[in-house]
Design a protein around this motif. Structure first.
Motif, short mmCIF file in Angstrom:
data_model
loop_
_atom_site.label_atom_id
_atom_site.label_comp_id
_atom_site.label_asym_id
_atom_site.label_seq_id
_atom_site.Cartn_x
_atom_site.Cartn_y
_atom_site.Cartn_z
N GLY A 103 15.70 30.57 -10.43
CA GLY A 103 14.84 29.53 -9.84
C GLY A 103 13.96 28.82 -10.85
N TYR A 104 13.75 29.46 -12.00
CA TYR A 104 12.97 28.79 -13.06
C TYR A 104 13.86 27.79 -13.79
CZ TYR A 104 8.99 31.94 -12.65
OH TYR A 104 7.89 32.61 -12.19
N HIS A 105 13.27 27.03 -14.67
CA HIS A 105 14.03 26.07 -15.48
C HIS A 105 14.00 26.50 -16.95
CE1 HIS A 105 13.48 23.83 -11.79
NE2 HIS A 105 14.49 23.07 -12.17
N LEU A 161 13.61 25.84 -20.71
CA LEU A 161 12.84 24.82 -21.42
C LEU A 161 12.94 24.95 -22.93
CD1 LEU A 161 9.32 25.23 -19.68
CD2 LEU A 161 11.24 23.83 -18.90
N GLY A 208 2.37 34.31 -15.90
CA GLY A 208 2.80 32.91 -15.83
C GLY A 208 3.53 32.50 -17.08
N SER A 209 4.40 31.49 -16.96
CA SER A 209 5.27 31.09 -18.07
C SER A 209 4.49 30.61 -19.30
CB SER A 209 6.20 29.96 -17.62
OG SER A 209 6.90 30.35 -16.47
N ARG A 213 11.74 30.32 -20.18
CA ARG A 213 10.98 29.59 -19.16
C ARG A 213 9.62 29.16 -19.72
NH1 ARG A 213 7.39 33.13 -16.36
NH2 ARG A 213 7.85 35.29 -16.84
N THR A 254 2.77 22.25 -10.23
CA THR A 254 3.87 22.43 -11.18
C THR A 254 5.16 22.78 -10.44
OG1 THR A 254 2.30 23.23 -12.80
CG2 THR A 254 4.59 23.76 -13.21
N ALA A 255 5.04 23.68 -9.45
CA ALA A 255 6.23 24.11 -8.70
C ALA A 255 6.91 22.92 -8.03
CB ALA A 255 5.84 25.16 -7.67
N PHE A 270 8.73 20.66 -10.64
CA PHE A 270 10.00 21.26 -11.07
C PHE A 270 11.05 21.19 -9.96
CE2 PHE A 270 7.79 23.24 -14.71
CZ PHE A 270 8.75 23.07 -15.69
O1 C5P Z 1 5.43 30.51 -14.45
P1 C5P Z 1 4.49 29.78 -13.57
O2 C5P Z 1 4.03 30.62 -12.39
O3 C5P Z 1 3.33 29.17 -14.28
O4 C5P Z 1 5.29 28.57 -12.96
C1 C5P Z 1 4.87 27.85 -11.85
C2 C5P Z 1 6.06 27.26 -11.16
O5 C5P Z 1 6.65 26.25 -11.97
C3 C5P Z 1 7.18 28.26 -10.92
O6 C5P Z 1 7.01 28.89 -9.68
C4 C5P Z 1 8.40 27.40 -10.93
O7 C5P Z 1 8.57 26.80 -9.68
C5 C5P Z 1 8.06 26.31 -11.90
N1 C5P Z 1 8.60 26.56 -13.25
C6 C5P Z 1 9.96 26.37 -13.46
N2 C5P Z 1 10.48 26.62 -14.71
C7 C5P Z 1 9.67 27.01 -15.73
C8 C5P Z 1 8.29 27.20 -15.52
C9 C5P Z 1 7.79 26.96 -14.26
O8 C5P Z 1 10.71 26.01 -12.56
N3 C5P Z 1 10.21 27.21 -16.94
#
Ligand code: C5P
Length: 312
Positions: free
Chosen positions: A39-41, A43, A148-149, A165, A194-195, A198
């Protein structure tokens, strides 16, 4: 665990305090390569800490709770990443020591500047140092990535290449060129999730990482005595979608260009936009103009890790 508690008891008294600064960041580049199965992206992003900062004051208490007190009342709760960072460390080491976390917020919230992530990393580093905790760099990075990322980046700060991520960090020894001496942040009066940003990405927003790689090469060339960093290589894969979805951000971008900034980029998932200047008086002139139009504008600069804060 008994040993740990004894060790910690020796290092502080209740009411003792520990102050720490927590810096904001900008993304010089942010290439989104694609969506992952979790579900993450995926990067590739180049991040840089800037002088704009929050102040955190940690106070040891006689009880066993973590209390979060913030100058912005909506952040004075257990969900605050700074409180979660303290809880994560307490849990990891089975500590019951109570703590007040006072957070003087100056970094705009939900703005693409990493304020919450920076606060969390600052608490992790501060507690490890203050309480002399037996946590390795890897331990800290693992705890940070679970919060968190962006949190692992702030354990080192400065200029870094972040992959995966966002949690796989390669600190860079390069410095920004003179054309980027002053960094202007313009925060439109909206918050962005942010969610959501994305989630709204489509195939057209993905890139192959060329922008980050070329900025990396340009930074390396600068270190070898090269000329400038080609500003057109600063890229953010989230920008197109954010400008399309949030007219206030698109308008702020137009106003910045009209005020004479050399270029505009989005930081992270926004809504903060940034530009850079070599010359303070030119930057101040643009700042006054945008301020008069009602924008929240910060003039800041790149900062690099203190020796004491650096995670080795
Ligand atoms: O990691 P973090 O909780 O800060 O990310 C917030 C939201 O941003 C995640 O729930 C996700 O939906 C999105 N995200 C993503 N890919 C990443 C970082 C964040 O899709 N590399």
């Amino acid at each position: 665990m008994r040993y740990l508690s004894d060790a910690i008891q020796r290092t502080f008294r209740a009411e003792q305090t520990y102050f720490v600064r927590s810096h904001a960041k900008i993304n010089l580049t942010l290439d989104v390569l694609g969506r992952r199965s979790d579900g993450y992206h995926e990067l590739i992003t180049i991040m840089q800490t800037v002088d704009l900062n929050d102040t955190i004051c940690l106070t040891a208490t006689k009880d066993t709770s973590v209390r979060m007190i913030c100058t912005r009342s909506e952040l004075s709760n257990d969900d605050n990443l700074a409180a979660q960072a303290a809880q994560a460390i307490r849990q990891r080491l089975s500590l019951t020591q109570g703590l007040d976390i006072e957070l003087h917020k100056r970094i705009p919230v939900a703005a693409g500047l990493g304020g919450g992530s920076s606060n969390a990393a600052a608490v992790l580093l501060a507690l490890r140092q203050w309480w002399q905790l037996p946590l390795s760099t890897t331990d800290l990075q693992t705890i940070a990535a679970a919060l968190g990322s962006d949190v692992p980046f702030f354990l080192t700060g400065g200029l870094a290449l972040c992959e995966g991520r966002g949690e796989r960090i390669t600190p860079l020894a390069y410095r920004l060129p003179p054309s980027m001496r002053w960094i202007m942040l313009v925060k439109p009066a909206i918050s962005v999730s942010t969610a959501v940003v994305f989630r709204n990405l489509t195939e057209r927003d993905y890139s192959d990482g060329t922008a980050s790689r070329s900025v990396l090469a340009a930074l390396a060339a600068l270190a070898e005595g090269g000329n400038q960093l080609p500003l057109e290589n600063l890229h953010n894969s989230l920008e197109h979608s954010v400008l399309e979805q949030y007219p206030q951000v698109a308008q702020a971008r137009e106003e910045m260009l009209r005020a004479g900034v050399p270029y505009v980029r989005l930081s992270g998932s926004g809504p903060t936009l940034f530009s850079t200047f070599s010359n303070l008086s030119q930057a101040a002139h643009v700042q006054q103009q945008l301020h008069a139009q009602g924008y929240e504008v910060y003039l800041t600069h790149a900062v690099y890790p203190d020796v004491e804060k650096k995670v080795e």
